[in-house]
Write a protein that holds these residues in place. Sequence first.
Motif, PDB file in Angstrom:
ATOM      1  N   THR A 231      78.679  24.643  66.970  1.00 17.89           N
ATOM      2  CA  THR A 231      79.628  24.852  67.997  1.00 17.89           C
ATOM      3  C   THR A 231      80.853  24.458  68.100  1.00 17.89           C
ATOM      4  OG1 THR A 231      79.444  22.346  68.727  1.00 17.89           O
ATOM      5  CG2 THR A 231      77.603  23.709  69.436  1.00 17.89           C
ATOM      6  N   ARG A 232      81.914  24.741  68.678  1.00 20.99           N
ATOM      7  CA  ARG A 232      83.444  24.477  68.409  1.00 20.99           C
ATOM      8  C   ARG A 232      83.731  22.922  68.182  1.00 20.99           C
ATOM      9  NH1 ARG A 232      87.558  27.564  69.688  1.00 20.99           N
ATOM     10  NH2 ARG A 232      88.702  25.819  70.453  1.00 20.99           N
ATOM     11  N   ALA A 233      82.846  22.072  69.065  1.00 20.79           N
ATOM     12  CA  ALA A 233      83.123  20.423  69.032  1.00 20.79           C
ATOM     13  C   ALA A 233      82.639  20.330  67.420  1.00 20.79           C
ATOM     14  CB  ALA A 233      82.428  19.842  69.904  1.00 20.79           C
ATOM     15  N   GLU A 234      81.531  20.938  66.990  1.00 23.39           N
ATOM     16  CA  GLU A 234      81.073  20.445  65.713  1.00 23.39           C
ATOM     17  C   GLU A 234      81.753  20.800  64.698  1.00 23.39           C
ATOM     18  OE1 GLU A 234      76.129  20.891  67.534  1.00 23.39           O
ATOM     19  OE2 GLU A 234      77.201  22.585  65.993  1.00 23.39           O
ATOM     20  N   LEU A 235      82.370  22.352  64.627  1.00 21.01           N
ATOM     21  CA  LEU A 235      83.121  22.692  63.559  1.00 21.01           C
ATOM     22  C   LEU A 235      84.441  21.778  63.622  1.00 21.01           C
ATOM     23  CD1 LEU A 235      83.890  24.662  61.331  1.00 21.01           C
ATOM     24  CD2 LEU A 235      84.643  26.412  63.032  1.00 21.01           C
ATOM     25  N   ARG A 236      84.950  21.709  64.806  1.00 20.81           N
ATOM     26  CA  ARG A 236      86.205  20.866  64.900  1.00 20.81           C
ATOM     27  C   ARG A 236      86.324  19.852  64.151  1.00 20.81           C
ATOM     28  NH1 ARG A 236      88.547  16.712  67.413  1.00 20.81           N
ATOM     29  NH2 ARG A 236      90.530  16.876  68.055  1.00 20.81           N
ATOM     30  N   ASP A 237      85.248  18.896  64.312  1.00 23.56           N
ATOM     31  CA  ASP A 237      84.926  17.470  63.751  1.00 23.56           C
ATOM     32  C   ASP A 237      84.679  17.531  62.494  1.00 23.56           C
ATOM     33  OD1 ASP A 237      86.005  16.538  66.253  1.00 23.56           O
ATOM     34  OD2 ASP A 237      83.742  15.548  66.982  1.00 23.56           O
ATOM     35  N   PHE A 238      83.898  18.582  62.072  1.00 25.81           N
ATOM     36  CA  PHE A 238      83.618  18.812  60.631  1.00 25.81           C
ATOM     37  C   PHE A 238      84.834  18.920  59.930  1.00 25.81           C
ATOM     38  CE2 PHE A 238      82.632  21.519  56.996  1.00 25.81           C
ATOM     39  CZ  PHE A 238      81.532  21.041  56.339  1.00 25.81           C
ATOM     40  N   CYS A 239      85.675  19.743  60.381  1.00 29.96           N
ATOM     41  CA  CYS A 239      87.105  19.950  59.661  1.00 29.96           C
ATOM     42  C   CYS A 239      87.869  18.798  59.537  1.00 29.96           C
ATOM     43  CB  CYS A 239      87.827  21.105  60.487  1.00 29.96           C
ATOM     44  SG  CYS A 239      87.271  22.739  60.313  1.00 29.96           S
TER      45      CYS A 239
ATOM     46  N   LYS B  99      73.232  13.658  63.959  1.00 28.96           N
ATOM     47  CA  LYS B  99      73.552  13.915  62.598  1.00 28.96           C
ATOM     48  C   LYS B  99      75.167  13.871  62.547  1.00 28.96           C
ATOM     49  CE  LYS B  99      70.051  17.079  61.317  1.00 28.96           C
ATOM     50  NZ  LYS B  99      69.158  18.366  61.374  1.00 28.96           N
ATOM     51  N   MET B 100      75.777  14.275  63.476  1.00 31.62           N
ATOM     52  CA  MET B 100      77.127  14.346  63.508  1.00 31.62           C
ATOM     53  C   MET B 100      77.803  12.756  63.460  1.00 31.62           C
ATOM     54  SD  MET B 100      78.609  17.355  63.507  1.00 31.62           S
ATOM     55  CE  MET B 100      80.126  17.018  63.924  1.00 31.62           C
ATOM     56  N   HIS B 101      77.281  12.042  64.361  1.00 31.38           N
ATOM     57  CA  HIS B 101      77.590  10.534  64.335  1.00 31.38           C
ATOM     58  C   HIS B 101      77.267   9.905  63.037  1.00 31.38           C
ATOM     59  CE1 HIS B 101      79.077   9.804  68.442  1.00 31.38           C
ATOM     60  NE2 HIS B 101      78.440  11.003  68.550  1.00 31.38           N
ATOM     61  N   ARG B 102      76.269  10.152  62.424  1.00 32.30           N
ATOM     62  CA  ARG B 102      75.866   9.558  61.158  1.00 32.30           C
ATOM     63  C   ARG B 102      76.700  10.065  60.006  1.00 32.30           C
ATOM     64  NH1 ARG B 102      70.275  10.819  62.277  1.00 32.30           N
ATOM     65  NH2 ARG B 102      70.452  12.291  60.520  1.00 32.30           N
ATOM     66  N   THR B 103      77.036  11.343  59.886  1.00 36.76           N
ATOM     67  CA  THR B 103      77.992  11.785  59.124  1.00 36.76           C
ATOM     68  C   THR B 103      79.386  11.243  59.159  1.00 36.76           C
ATOM     69  OG1 THR B 103      76.865  14.133  59.066  1.00 36.76           O
ATOM     70  CG2 THR B 103      78.876  14.032  58.070  1.00 36.76           C
ATOM     71  N   ILE B 104      79.881  11.030  60.415  1.00 33.43           N
ATOM     72  CA  ILE B 104      81.238  10.457  60.727  1.00 33.43           C
ATOM     73  C   ILE B 104      81.214   9.148  60.055  1.00 33.43           C
ATOM     74  CG2 ILE B 104      82.833   9.809  62.419  1.00 33.43           C
ATOM     75  CD1 ILE B 104      81.759  11.942  64.214  1.00 33.43           C
TER      76      ILE B 104
ATOM     77  N   GLU C 259      81.743  23.316  73.714  1.00 35.12           N
ATOM     78  CA  GLU C 259      82.841  22.408  73.178  1.00 35.12           C
ATOM     79  C   GLU C 259      82.029  20.839  73.321  1.00 35.12           C
ATOM     80  OE1 GLU C 259      85.741  22.857  72.558  1.00 35.12           O
ATOM     81  OE2 GLU C 259      86.182  24.790  73.250  1.00 35.12           O
ATOM     82  N   GLU C 260      80.742  21.126  73.190  1.00 37.39           N
ATOM     83  CA  GLU C 260      80.221  19.973  72.703  1.00 37.39           C
ATOM     84  C   GLU C 260      79.138  20.049  71.507  1.00 37.39           C
ATOM     85  OE1 GLU C 260      78.073  19.365  76.432  1.00 37.39           O
ATOM     86  OE2 GLU C 260      79.675  18.461  77.556  1.00 37.39           O
ATOM     87  N   TYR C 261      78.542  18.700  71.265  1.00 42.06           N
ATOM     88  CA  TYR C 261      77.714  18.661  70.282  1.00 42.06           C
ATOM     89  C   TYR C 261      76.353  19.079  70.816  1.00 42.06           C
ATOM     90  CZ  TYR C 261      80.486  15.615  67.462  1.00 42.06           C
ATOM     91  OH  TYR C 261      81.482  14.862  66.700  1.00 42.06           O
ATOM     92  N   ARG C 262      75.454  19.965  69.882  1.00 43.50           N
ATOM     93  CA  ARG C 262      73.985  20.281  70.540  1.00 43.50           C
ATOM     94  C   ARG C 262      73.392  19.063  70.344  1.00 43.50           C
ATOM     95  NH1 ARG C 262      73.204  24.599  66.101  1.00 43.50           N
ATOM     96  NH2 ARG C 262      74.874  23.460  65.246  1.00 43.50           N
TER      97      ARG C 262
END
Length: 801
Positions: free
Chosen positions: A691-699, A653-658, A644-647
């Motif tokens: 991860t679930r957290a990554e996919l959820r936020d990607f969606c 990467k996640m934060h930059r994409t957001i 349930e977390e970002y790796r």
Amino acid sequence: MKYDFSAIESKWQKFWEDDKTFEVGIDHSKPKYYALVEFPYPSGAGLHVGHIKAYTGLEALSRKKRLEGYNVLFPMGFDAFGLPAENYAIKTGVHPRISTDKNIAHFSDQMKKVGYSFDWSRVIDTSSEEYYKWTQWIFLKMFDHGLAFRDTALVNYCPSCKVVLSNEDSQGGKCDVCHSDIVQMPKEVWYLRITEYCEKLLEGLARVDYPAYVKAQQENWIGKSTGAFVDFQLKGSEEKLRIYTTRPDTLYGVTFMVIAPEHPVIDRNAKVIKNMPAVEDYRAECAKKTEFERTQLVKDKTGVRLEGLSAINPVNGKEIPIYISDYVMMGYGTGAIMAVPAHDQRDWEFAKKFGIDIIEVIKGGDISKEAYTGDGEMINSGVLNGLTNKKDSIEKMLEFLEQKGIGEKGVQYRMKDWAFNRQRYWGEPIPIIHCPHCGLVGVPYDELPLRLPDVKNFEPGTDGESPLARIEEFVNCKCPKCGGDAKRETDTMPQWAGSSWYYLRYIDPHNDSAFASEEAKNYWLPVDWYNGGNEHVTRHMIYSQFWHRFLYDIGEVNTPEPYMKRTCIGLVLGPDGDKMSKSKGNVVDPLDVIKVYGADTLRTYVLFMGDYEKAAPWSENGVTGCKRFLDRVWGLQDILTGSEEYRAEFTSKMHRTIKKVTSDIDSVKYNTAIASLMTLINDFYSSGAVTRAELRDFCILLYPFAPHITEEIFEAQKFGGYIHNAKWVSYDEALCKEDEVEVAVQINGKIRDKLTVSAEAEQDEVIEAAKALERIAAEISGKQIVKAIYVKGRLVNIVVR
RNA sequence: GCGGGUAUGGCGGAAUUGGCAGACGCGCCAGAUUUAGGUUCUGGUGUCCAACACGUGCAGGUUCAAGUCCUGUUACCCGCACCA
């Protein structure tokens, strides 16, 4: 499991419709956001991919804004009055009401298949009685305020459509609809006095966020010029002839005058003019020409001198001849000009042809070759002599003119009053009664709507009459003022009427006692963002800015401007790079795309295909690319881990994409927003997991573009509730930074090597590390280091000699 | 003529606004999977190549550094146009 887009899309489209997910009401607990896209004319051809691109931009914004906590009004409707339905009726006998309803149903069905989040409870149809009641109401208000009036004018008449057209609809001397040649015809017609709003429209541009070129285009359209009116005493008559000029400083260079062939001074002085037959011949010749011929096909200056009538130049008392010529228009300025052949090319050509004196008053050119229009020292100009600056000389001359009482400052606009009627059936009836005693009388407000009667024959009358003129029960009525026999106006309003205020109806579409309630106006207005076609930034937008400003002036709306921000979509071209058109056979049907690839792919592609505001050709391969992307999105479920977390390696990467997706959607850079999601998904696959957290936020990030697939994944993976109720993802600026960065190492500005350093490393440290690189050390040895620069996180440049 | 805009690989287009040109997608090349085609996967792909070098319409300039700023110029697109 395969990505079954068609099952997923129909499932969620039905859900949103049954759930009324996107219906909104006034909710003071949330900030409002009003996103508006231009509503379509419901043609028989159905939705075009151009419509899809136009709607999908703000559709993505709306979906995002809702997740960000805004109460979003994103409505849709139909601009349903207009010629095509009527022409279709004439051809087939099918009543426009029937074909229009059918087309609206078809359009609505298509829009639902794309999955748009419109508030379907607010759909409007400008041809419905409930709607045009208020179009007529606004017209009557304008009539009451003297802004709607009748006047005889030479009108652009299309002999094929049998209608009078506005200048805007007859550009290039051809009818907008059937492309026949326009002819000039004198007729009494309705006008809206938009010219009274020139200044207000110009001033309003300062308050809104439109692209610079849109503002420039509107300013150009209004066409303000400042100058002076000057009176010339006629010799042989008591009259004075008033002219308009932007260059009063050249008055000493005036050697003749030119007036429009229709100028009334000619008839008033017919007795003095010795060559009246020749003058009449010339006038008759001009009257035959269309506006197009008069203005576009200019090869040679023509004209006739008024023998026996001349004028006195008020600044030097010289007697000068007067000519009539069709290069002067009755519709601009005063219909008369002072001619300064030395400094105006048109006057120069005329003077050369007719052998008139050319007197230089501004030094700097060679007036024997052409008119000089630049700056220079004033000569032969009395009080102005010696001045070298245009502004100074104009000012000085204005002062002089006002002092002597022979002229005054003046302003002119290019924009003309709006010819506001058609002799056609399928439009809003103009709610006016012609009473032989009382003149023009408005239909009482409580009798609105004035219903469009049913007819059997849609053919317009051959003399340019509306089909309504044949219906006696409609035409014959009683005057509301005196009760005597009277006749109704039989013209209808032009296409532009309904669309001039439609955004006001969306905020309270079912209100029967006002076009909108005070509460709705206070809550929803103004439109925050208006997106549409380039071709509408002058006519449609200026018209609606005018109507809105009028309603503001009479206290009916609370904002002076209707639209706070405007963007324009670039055209979708055919795969061959040409404009899509039926005749070229390069039209892409969005429904075909949905069948093969799905709505999410279509939506993603129209936003990914290029710069949103520029034209781009359709590419089937590009569509395939977007479909592959969504296949890969679906496939992420196969490499999903339970975390349930970002790796750690994905946090930045996640934060930059957001951050990127969030700001790109707000700034119309949908293509790069989608590209950054593609980059991210490539990284997920390269790492072999998500991860679930990554996919959820990607969606959530993908949801504005591809809502169906993301709703499905969100539900299937039990990420919690529905994605349309989720909160938009936020980012932490600090986490957008990477710990380590690769910097380029340059010698004298040329890349020689790369170096990985801590993002926080200081200049000296990085430069030393760079010098220590084997390749760099070799190149700089024995050379003098002049300078070394480190641009944080970017590069090192070592300057050697 | 006036006003606005654009010019980057084979194509659509990126480039934090002066800091590694070509992100992302398409196309193309090679390989794997497949009975085959398609799909899918892996790698490659600005030019010339071993390297150097050269590359953002063209010509100059400023700068340690230019697609980005300055000067000039060309082509194309859009709007208005005998507007005095």
